[in-house]
Design a protein around this motif. Structure first.
Motif, short mmCIF file in Angstrom:
data_model
loop_
_atom_site.label_atom_id
_atom_site.label_comp_id
_atom_site.label_asym_id
_atom_site.label_seq_id
_atom_site.Cartn_x
_atom_site.Cartn_y
_atom_site.Cartn_z
N TYR A 66 46.76 41.35 39.28
CA TYR A 66 48.12 41.34 39.82
C TYR A 66 48.24 40.34 40.97
N THR A 67 47.29 40.36 41.88
CA THR A 67 47.32 39.45 43.03
C THR A 67 47.19 38.00 42.57
N MET A 68 46.37 37.77 41.57
CA MET A 68 46.20 36.41 41.05
C MET A 68 47.53 35.87 40.52
N PHE A 69 48.23 36.67 39.75
CA PHE A 69 49.54 36.24 39.24
C PHE A 69 50.54 36.08 40.37
N TYR A 71 49.94 35.29 43.60
CA TYR A 71 49.66 34.08 44.38
C TYR A 71 50.05 32.82 43.64
N ALA A 72 49.96 32.84 42.32
CA ALA A 72 50.29 31.65 41.54
C ALA A 72 51.78 31.34 41.60
N SER A 73 52.60 32.31 41.97
CA SER A 73 54.03 32.07 42.05
C SER A 73 54.45 31.45 43.38
N ARG A 74 53.53 31.36 44.31
CA ARG A 74 53.84 30.76 45.61
C ARG A 74 53.60 29.26 45.56
N ASP A 75 54.32 28.55 46.39
CA ASP A 75 54.14 27.10 46.47
C ASP A 75 53.11 26.80 47.55
N MET A 76 51.87 26.54 47.12
CA MET A 76 50.79 26.27 48.07
C MET A 76 50.27 24.85 47.91
N SER A 77 51.08 23.96 47.45
CA SER A 77 50.75 22.54 47.31
C SER A 77 49.43 22.28 46.60
N GLY A 78 49.23 22.92 45.47
CA GLY A 78 48.05 22.64 44.66
C GLY A 78 46.90 23.60 44.87
N ALA A 83 43.22 29.62 45.31
CA ALA A 83 43.44 30.80 46.15
C ALA A 83 43.65 32.04 45.29
N SER A 84 44.38 31.91 44.21
CA SER A 84 44.63 33.08 43.38
C SER A 84 43.37 33.53 42.65
N PHE A 85 42.56 32.59 42.16
CA PHE A 85 41.33 32.99 41.48
C PHE A 85 40.32 33.59 42.45
N MET A 86 40.25 33.03 43.66
CA MET A 86 39.34 33.58 44.66
C MET A 86 39.78 34.99 45.08
N PHE A 88 41.34 37.08 43.13
CA PHE A 88 40.95 37.90 41.98
C PHE A 88 39.47 38.28 42.07
N MET A 89 38.63 37.30 42.32
CA MET A 89 37.20 37.56 42.39
C MET A 89 36.85 38.48 43.57
N LEU A 90 37.49 38.25 44.71
CA LEU A 90 37.23 39.06 45.89
C LEU A 90 37.64 40.52 45.67
N LEU A 91 38.81 40.72 45.12
CA LEU A 91 39.27 42.09 44.87
C LEU A 91 38.47 42.78 43.78
N THR A 92 38.05 42.05 42.78
CA THR A 92 37.23 42.62 41.71
C THR A 92 35.86 43.01 42.25
N ALA A 93 35.23 42.11 42.99
CA ALA A 93 33.91 42.42 43.57
C ALA A 93 34.04 43.53 44.61
N GLY A 94 35.12 43.51 45.39
CA GLY A 94 35.34 44.56 46.37
C GLY A 94 35.51 45.92 45.72
N GLY A 95 36.23 45.96 44.60
CA GLY A 95 36.39 47.21 43.87
C GLY A 95 35.05 47.74 43.38
N PHE A 96 34.19 46.83 42.92
CA PHE A 96 32.86 47.24 42.46
C PHE A 96 32.03 47.78 43.62
N LEU A 97 32.06 47.09 44.76
CA LEU A 97 31.29 47.55 45.91
C LEU A 97 31.81 48.88 46.45
N ILE A 98 33.12 49.05 46.50
CA ILE A 98 33.68 50.33 46.94
C ILE A 98 33.30 51.43 45.96
N GLY A 99 33.29 51.10 44.67
CA GLY A 99 32.85 52.07 43.67
C GLY A 99 31.40 52.47 43.85
N LEU A 100 30.54 51.49 44.17
CA LEU A 100 29.14 51.81 44.45
C LEU A 100 29.01 52.71 45.66
#
Length: 118
Positions: A66-69, A71-78, A83-86, A88-100
């Protein structure tokens, strides 16, 4: 496989639909490998009894997509794709670590409150 397929479709829709890049089979294959690796790690933990890891990791993945999509709608000049993929990766890894951490706390609680034999 269904879990990995859904993640692959979400990543492909983001890259080829939302960002408007032309289709690249090599990139789609890398997305599929990323989704398969994440799915494998999360599901192995779930199959071995780590239900909290599976649940919280999946929640982190959904929030990350959701966050990736978003962020992609914002105008961040390229920089929106990076930023959106990072995020995504941060929240996904964070979810895994919080789950652990949640699974470890649950295990510790059950270990400390088990009936003791005298």
């Amino acid at each position: 496989m269904i879990y990995a397929g859904i993640v692959t479709i979400a990543l492909a829709l983001y890259r080829f639909g939302r960002l408007g890049d032309e289709f690249d089979a090599g990139l789609l294959g890398r997305f599929a490998l990323l989704a398969l690796a994440f799915s494998g790690i999360v599901h192995v933990c779930g199959w071995l009894g780590g239900r909290l890891i599976w649940l919280i990791s999946t929640a982190g993945l959904v929030i990350g997509i959701y966050t990736m999509f978003r962020y992609a709608s914002r105008d961040m000049s390229g920089w929106e794709d990076l930023a959106s993929f990072m995020s995504f990766m941060l929240l996904t890894a964070g979810g895994f670590l919080i789950g652990l951490l949640a699974e470890g706390a649950n295990w510790l609680y059950r270990y400390l409150h088990r009936p003791r034999e005298e």
